[in-house]
Design an enzyme around this catalytic site. Structure first.
Site, PDB file in Angstrom:
ATOM      1  N   TYR A 437      81.463  -5.341 -15.693  1.00 57.76           N
ATOM      2  CA  TYR A 437      82.425  -6.745 -15.976  1.00 57.76           C
ATOM      3  C   TYR A 437      83.841  -6.308 -15.145  1.00 57.76           C
ATOM      4  O   TYR A 437      84.292  -5.084 -14.871  1.00 57.76           O
ATOM      5  CB  TYR A 437      82.423  -7.283 -17.451  1.00 57.76           C
ATOM      6  CG  TYR A 437      82.932  -6.165 -18.462  1.00 57.76           C
ATOM      7  CD1 TYR A 437      82.777  -6.645 -19.846  1.00 57.76           C
ATOM      8  CD2 TYR A 437      83.432  -4.788 -18.251  1.00 57.76           C
ATOM      9  CE1 TYR A 437      83.155  -5.857 -20.955  1.00 57.76           C
ATOM     10  CE2 TYR A 437      83.862  -4.332 -19.438  1.00 57.76           C
ATOM     11  CZ  TYR A 437      83.874  -4.746 -20.698  1.00 57.76           C
ATOM     12  OH  TYR A 437      84.154  -3.867 -21.759  1.00 57.76           O
ATOM     13  N   GLU A 438      84.749  -7.436 -15.328  1.00 65.90           N
ATOM     14  CA  GLU A 438      85.614  -7.226 -14.546  1.00 65.90           C
ATOM     15  C   GLU A 438      85.891  -6.892 -13.066  1.00 65.90           C
ATOM     16  O   GLU A 438      86.678  -6.100 -12.528  1.00 65.90           O
ATOM     17  CB  GLU A 438      86.913  -6.372 -15.086  1.00 65.90           C
ATOM     18  CG  GLU A 438      87.240  -6.863 -16.540  1.00 65.90           C
ATOM     19  CD  GLU A 438      87.227  -8.286 -16.919  1.00 65.90           C
ATOM     20  OE1 GLU A 438      87.798  -9.163 -15.961  1.00 65.90           O
ATOM     21  OE2 GLU A 438      87.156  -8.879 -18.223  1.00 65.90           O
ATOM     22  N   GLY A 439      84.605  -7.338 -12.342  1.00 65.50           N
ATOM     23  CA  GLY A 439      84.176  -6.927 -11.027  1.00 65.50           C
ATOM     24  C   GLY A 439      83.493  -5.442 -11.144  1.00 65.50           C
ATOM     25  O   GLY A 439      83.893  -4.382 -11.689  1.00 65.50           O
TER      26      GLY A 439
END
Length: 579
Positions: A437-439
């Site tokens: 997550y978050e890229g």
């Protein structure tokens, strides 16, 4: 699974790698005096160990549950969150204008590190709120800041990021959620929001009085793709004239995901505007939602990188405790053939030292990055640029390494590590989300070799490697690694095709992160040279030597992959690859 705060190592990293004393020389951070810093680090460690850590296993076993549209957490979570708010931990780095303490981001990182080590799933609640605060501070109107920031900074209200849709993951420009301007009536000037978002961390719960959702949506006639997305503030409860929560907004949690780990963190599917009455406010300019999103995500990526430190610290502590207690066989070659604790066996000792060395190296990288962010906030443009190049290294390498350390923790436990009752497996299960997550970490590496590679005409990266090489002294491995990173960066920028850069981006990012982390450990070791604490000094020497002598050479071995190019990857077409 007790948790002992790593207070002394945190203070060392804050002093040496973040340079807290230099930050305290600035007018903005003048309150960050040594006594206060030490009190914060010790205090939050005690709080985390006493109130959040005992809920970690309970949260994993019982998880969050959706009941009649309401997300329920296990007993104890509400009281622990209220205690967190009452003690002011959420407000450490918040703007003093809106009730925060105005202290460096570095100290806010310490709060989240301790809370996340104690309870990673629970810690996602305040972690996401930090991103919402930053977005409003950077892009909100004065009225929005006055209405929402005090309660977000205090923690009485929580915040979320609503980016992802089923067809729009990393490609946020493919979103379908819409926003329609309301031209008259009580909500004139606001927007009707309609659509569905997935993977919304802590999207629904009852621990905070209100939840402030920051939602990406598209206005009518907006440009296609990411150039046409806008950001909207959508509160769970509309605000009354006096600012208190009023009627429920028109959105709901449809379901929560059943996940591999972080079971106490409700990952929600959110539906907005089922009755066409979901009301939101524009944050920033129309079609400028991407810029606001990156404000949220840059902070979040640092805090996700911290999760690698958090899970590694918890797994290492548990593995060390188990290895001291588990008696199994005599040590090979020992005169005494009595069974010994497994911590005495060479391979177990190797794993434990590796776990500890990697954890301390990640911590150094975390606080070095945080310190550069703080310097950027007080006007140091070179530090701001350095923070930009450090963020993808921290997020990618630390989260990948957190998994490695958690996996080693299971291995130290042997067969008992594969049994859920010991809790070692929970650390690995919880850790596995962080590289996603978050890229994803592939996106972090792509960011480093595209956007960040050319920052300041390439000098942001090159100056970093030059500083490491210059400071390495007689540490030949570290000097060589810094030189190789500089050479690969130059090749990528001047000669390699985009495909070649992207093909080598992940190993290159790891090489860079290891170089910076080794440098941070070396600085810590040198800082303890005159210490009277021989035990602490000896332990740091051991972890530093292990990292420089074994981990750094491993990173040098990644060079072949970093410069291999993309040719081999496309030797077969997709159909042939699938077979």
């Amino acid at each position: 699974m007790t948790y002992k705060p790593a207070t002394q190592d945190q203070l060392l990293a804050i002093r040496v790698n973040a340079g807290i004393a230099e930050l305290a020389e600035s007018e903005r951070f003048s309150a960050a005096e040594p006594d206060l810093v030490e009190a914060i680090v010790e205090g939050v460690g005690q709080f985390a160990a006493g109130e959040w850590a005992p809920l970690n296993r309970k949260g994993d076993l019982e998880g969050a549950k959706l009941e009649n549209g309401v997300v329920r957490l296990p007993d104890g979570f509400e009281a622990a969150y209220q205690s967190y708010v009452e003690q002011g931990w959420n407000a450490i780095a918040g703007s003093a204008e809106y009730g925060g303490q105005g202290l460096p981001f570095t100290l806010a990182c310490t709060v989240l590190e301790n809370l996340g080590t104690a309870n990673m799933a629970f810690n996602l609640l305040p972690m996401l709120s930090v991103g919402a605060i930053e977005a409003l501070e950077a892009h909100g109107t004065e009225e929005q800041q006055a209405r929402y920031l005090p309660k977000l900074i205090s923690g009485q209200w929580s915040g979320t990021m609503n980016l992802t849709e089923s067809q729009a993951g990393s490609d946020v420009g493919a979103l379908r959620t819409t926003a329609q301007l309301i031209e008259d009536g009580e909500h004139a000037g606001k927007y009707r929001i309609k659509g569905q978002k997935i993977y919304i961390t802590w999207g629904e719960h009852e621990l905070a009085e209100n939840i402030i959702h920051l939602v990406l949506a598209r206005l009518p006639g907006a440009p296609e793709g990411s150039r046409g997305i806008s950001l909207f503030l959508v509160p769970k409860y509309h605000l009354n004239e006096d600012g208190t929560p009023g009627a429920h907004n028109d959105f709901r949690c449809v379901s929560i995901e059943h996940k591999l780990g972080i079971n106490a963190s409700p990952t929600c599917v959110m539906s907005y505007g089922d009755n066409d009455e979901c009301i939101g406010e524009l944050v920033g300019a129309e079609n400028r939602g991407l810029a606001a999103m990156f404000t949220m995500m840059n902070n979040a990526r640092i805090n996700v990188g911290s999760q690698g430190v958090q899970i590694a610290e918890r797994a290492t502590q548990q593995a060390l405790d188990y290895a001291k207690e588990r008696i199994q066989s005599a040590r090979a070659g020992a005169a005494d053939r009595s069974p010994a604790a497994i911590i005495e066996h060479p391979d177990v000792r190797r794993m434990l030292i590796r776990m500890r060395s990697l954890t301390e190296a990640m911590r150094g990288l975390l606080y070095y990055t945080a310190g550069q962010v703080d310097r950027g906030d007080i006007g140091d443009s070179a530090a701001a640029a350095r923070a930009e190049v450090l963020v993808p290294m921290l997020k990618a390498w630390a989260t990948d390494t957190g998994i490695d350390v958690a996996s080693l923790g299971i291995q130290v436990h042997g067969g008992m590590g594969f049994i859920e009752e010991t809790g070692a497996a929970q650390h690995w299960r919880d850790s596995r989300i962080a590289p996603i997550y978050e890229g994803t970490n592939g996106i972090q590496a792509a960011d480093l070799v595209t956007r960040k590679l050319g920052l300041e005409d390439g000098q942001a990266l090159q100056a970093l490697f030059a500083d490491i090489a210059r400071d390495a002294g007689d540490e030949a491995n570290l000097q060589v690694l810094a030189g190789e990173c500089a050479a690969i960066a130059k090749w990528m920028r001047e000669e390699a095709s985009l495909d070649d850069r992207l093909a080598g981006s992940v190993p290159f990012t790891a090489m860079c992160a290891v170089a910076v982390s080794g440098w941070c450990l070396l600085q810590q070791h040198r800082a303890l040279a005159d210490s009277d604490d021989e035990g602490r000094k000896g332990a740091k020497r051991l972890t530093t030597r292990y990292f420089l002598d074994q981990v750094v050479p491993e990173a040098l071995g990644l060079k072949a992959a970093a410069v291999a190019g993309a040719g081999l990857l496309y030797e077969l077409d997709s159909d042939a690859l699938v077979g």
